[in-house]
Design a protein around this motif. Structure first.
Motif, PDB file in Angstrom:
ATOM      1  N   PRO A  23       0.818  -1.212   0.000  1.00  0.00           N
ATOM      2  CA  PRO A  23       0.000   0.000   0.000  1.00  0.00           C
ATOM      3  C   PRO A  23       0.853   1.264   0.000  1.00  0.00           C
ATOM      4  O   PRO A  23       2.016   1.248   0.407  1.00  0.00           O
ATOM      5  N   GLY A  24       0.234   2.347  -0.446  1.00  0.00           N
ATOM      6  CA  GLY A  24       0.903   3.636  -0.402  1.00  0.00           C
ATOM      7  C   GLY A  24       0.504   4.538  -1.542  1.00  0.00           C
ATOM      8  O   GLY A  24       0.503   4.119  -2.696  1.00  0.00           O
ATOM      9  N   ALA A  25       0.131   5.784  -1.212  1.00  0.00           N
ATOM     10  CA  ALA A  25      -0.163   6.832  -2.193  1.00  0.00           C
ATOM     11  C   ALA A  25      -1.224   6.397  -3.196  1.00  0.00           C
ATOM     12  O   ALA A  25      -1.068   6.599  -4.401  1.00  0.00           O
ATOM     13  N   GLY A  26      -2.295   5.807  -2.713  1.00  0.00           N
ATOM     14  CA  GLY A  26      -3.386   5.430  -3.601  1.00  0.00           C
ATOM     15  C   GLY A  26      -2.987   4.396  -4.631  1.00  0.00           C
ATOM     16  O   GLY A  26      -3.463   4.431  -5.759  1.00  0.00           O
ATOM     17  N   THR A  27      -2.129   3.467  -4.270  1.00  0.00           N
ATOM     18  CA  THR A  27      -1.549   2.368  -5.070  1.00  0.00           C
ATOM     19  C   THR A  27      -0.441   2.850  -6.013  1.00  0.00           C
ATOM     20  O   THR A  27       0.081   2.074  -6.812  1.00  0.00           O
ATOM     21  N   LEU A  28      -0.032   4.111  -5.890  1.00  0.00           N
ATOM     22  CA  LEU A  28       1.044   4.628  -6.725  1.00  0.00           C
ATOM     23  C   LEU A  28       2.372   3.927  -6.436  1.00  0.00           C
ATOM     24  O   LEU A  28       3.147   3.645  -7.351  1.00  0.00           O
ATOM     25  N   VAL A  29       2.627   3.610  -5.166  1.00  0.00           N
ATOM     26  CA  VAL A  29       3.863   2.932  -4.797  1.00  0.00           C
ATOM     27  C   VAL A  29       3.961   1.580  -5.495  1.00  0.00           C
ATOM     28  O   VAL A  29       4.992   1.234  -6.092  1.00  0.00           O
ATOM     29  N   ALA A  30       2.890   0.808  -5.436  1.00  0.00           N
ATOM     30  CA  ALA A  30       2.888  -0.517  -6.057  1.00  0.00           C
ATOM     31  C   ALA A  30       2.993  -0.419  -7.573  1.00  0.00           C
ATOM     32  O   ALA A  30       3.699  -1.217  -8.215  1.00  0.00           O
ATOM     33  N   ALA A  67       2.108  14.017  -9.437  1.00  0.00           N
ATOM     34  CA  ALA A  67       3.465  13.976  -8.893  1.00  0.00           C
ATOM     35  C   ALA A  67       3.850  12.553  -8.516  1.00  0.00           C
ATOM     36  O   ALA A  67       3.042  11.797  -7.979  1.00  0.00           O
ATOM     37  N   ASN A  68       5.093  12.190  -8.798  1.00  0.00           N
ATOM     38  CA  ASN A  68       5.683  10.897  -8.440  1.00  0.00           C
ATOM     39  C   ASN A  68       5.191   9.728  -9.285  1.00  0.00           C
ATOM     40  O   ASN A  68       5.498   8.577  -8.970  1.00  0.00           O
ATOM     41  N   PRO A 128      -4.109  11.354  -5.252  1.00  0.00           N
ATOM     42  CA  PRO A 128      -3.503  12.560  -4.719  1.00  0.00           C
ATOM     43  C   PRO A 128      -2.570  13.188  -5.738  1.00  0.00           C
ATOM     44  O   PRO A 128      -1.715  12.529  -6.298  1.00  0.00           O
ATOM     45  N   LEU A 129      -2.747  14.500  -5.985  1.00  0.00           N
ATOM     46  CA  LEU A 129      -1.868  15.169  -6.931  1.00  0.00           C
ATOM     47  C   LEU A 129      -0.475  15.348  -6.343  1.00  0.00           C
ATOM     48  O   LEU A 129       0.493  15.511  -7.061  1.00  0.00           O
ATOM     49  N   HIS A 130      -0.386  15.334  -5.024  1.00  0.00           N
ATOM     50  CA  HIS A 130       0.912  15.339  -4.342  1.00  0.00           C
ATOM     51  C   HIS A 130       0.892  14.164  -3.368  1.00  0.00           C
ATOM     52  O   HIS A 130       0.670  14.327  -2.180  1.00  0.00           O
ATOM     53  N   PRO A 131       1.097  12.937  -3.874  1.00  0.00           N
ATOM     54  CA  PRO A 131       0.805  11.737  -3.100  1.00  0.00           C
ATOM     55  C   PRO A 131       1.536  11.634  -1.781  1.00  0.00           C
ATOM     56  O   PRO A 131       1.061  10.989  -0.872  1.00  0.00           O
TER      57      PRO A 131
END
Length: 358
Positions: free
Chosen positions: A74-81, A112-113, A353-356
């Motif tokens: 998990p993390g940053a709305g699944t952005l990490v994965a 972002a990211n 998130p635009l800035h996760p």
């Protein structure tokens, strides 16, 4: 000298018929291997439950019957994965991912990211399309969809930039529906409770889900569905799609961009660079798993409704999202915010998130 030694070694391996791992036939590759399904959310949610259901059954349709495990990242709305699967995971077919369906839109919106190109993923498929709808308390004075242009409707929302909040905001800001949006509820369950207490009249949510948590709201007569957010009506619901109230081409494009997230369902992908024959094998294994009697029985016991989409279909949808004109993306972001925030520095849209990491 080193070049000569390398040439000799290459000649020897060719003579002995040793096949490089990357060229190993897909039918042989998975014997003795393990496949990881990387889920971008914590355990117990719909994505996690679907991944574990697939893990229990999909191995039977992959030659070599590899062990399949689920890893929550998990993390940053699944952005990490999603970043992990694109940039870090091995590109040999032993890792696949189940990200949020909002990830392709996140890339298009240049969140972002974001460190991935959604078009370059090898999409495997999706087991369902979990339709987003507006639930309305039967006690409401709004009796038909067109009433929302004449009567105020009190709509509850979480306040987070998820589809259940963004959807009503877009309908209010773009189409002119007379929604009074009340934010601050913690979860969809709290929204349903608030509607049953007549604190609010309506709210947005998906109609499916594990254990059939939402359809009983309708079946009990407590609530009804006003309309759905996808371009086509949902079979069996007997209600129109919100697209019937779209008047301009720009409105249609913005609503299509929003609905594209929902249409992706629970998408599954492999990293870029996985050999084509392994991608094809994983796609066909997924397709077969979706017809497996044991999986169907287990899914039915959980009230999951299987609406299989192939990897090719998901890839086509993602390509469509990626091709959305920048002006439509920008306008959709702006209209997805509550009216009170249209001129403020809001940092979220479409559930991403635009800035996760802020």
């Amino acid at each position: 000298m080193r070049r000569r030694e390398a040439a000799i070694l290459l000649a020897i391996t060719g003579t002995l018929g040793v096949t490089p791992v990357s060229a190993q036939p897909a039918d042989e590759f998975y014997k003795g291997k393990q496949i990881r399904i990387v889920v971008g959310s914590t355990g117990g949610g719909d994505y996690d439950v679907w991944a574990r259901l697939l893990a229990r059954h999909m191995s039977r349709y992959i030659p070599g019957n590899p062990n399949i495990i689920v890893e929550n990242m998990p993390g940053a709305g699944t952005l990490v994965a999603t970043n992990h699967v694109f940039n870090v995971a091995p590109r040999d077919g032993t890792v696949i991912g189940m990200p949020s369906r909002s990830m392709p839109a996140a890339a298009v919106m240049k969140v972002a990211n974001v460190r991935f190109d959604p078009v370059k993923f090898n999409w495997i498929g999706s087991p369902e399309v979990n339709h987003l709808v507006i639930f309305i308390n039967n006690a409401s004075a709004v009796k038909k969809p067109s009433d929302v242009f004449e009567r105020e409707l009190i709509v509850g929302a979480t306040g987070l930039a998820q589809g259940i909040t963004v959807g009503p905001s877009i309908l209010k800001n773009l189409l002119g529906m007379k929604f009074r949006i009340v934010t601050g509820y913690r979860s969809p369950g709290d929204l349903a409770l608030a509607a049953s207490r007549n604190e609010i009249e309506a709210f947005a949510n998906t109609i499916g889900g594990a254990a059939g948590a939402r359809r009983p709201w309708v079946e009990s007569g407590q609530m009804r569905v006003l309309f759905n957010f996808e371009p086509e009506p949902v079979p069996g619901l007997g209600v129109p799609t919100v697209f019937e109230f779209v008047k301009t081409n720009e409105q249609r494009k913005i609503m299509t961009f929003f609905a594209s997230n929902v249409l992706l369902g629970r998408p599954i992908m492999a990293p870029p660079g996985v050999p084509a024959d392994r991608v094809d094998l994983l796609r066909r294994a997924f397709d077969a798993t979706m017809k497996d009697p044991a999986l169907l029985k287990e899914a039915d016991s959980m009230s999951f409704e299987i609406t299989r989409q192939t990897g090719e279909q998901i890839a086509e949808l993602v390509a469509g999202i990626a091709a959305t004109p920048p002006d439509i993306v920008s306008r959709a972001q702006r209209l997805s915010r509550p009216i009170s925030a249209l001129h403020s520095n809001v940092s979220t849209a479409f559930g991403v998130p635009l800035h996760p990491f802020a």
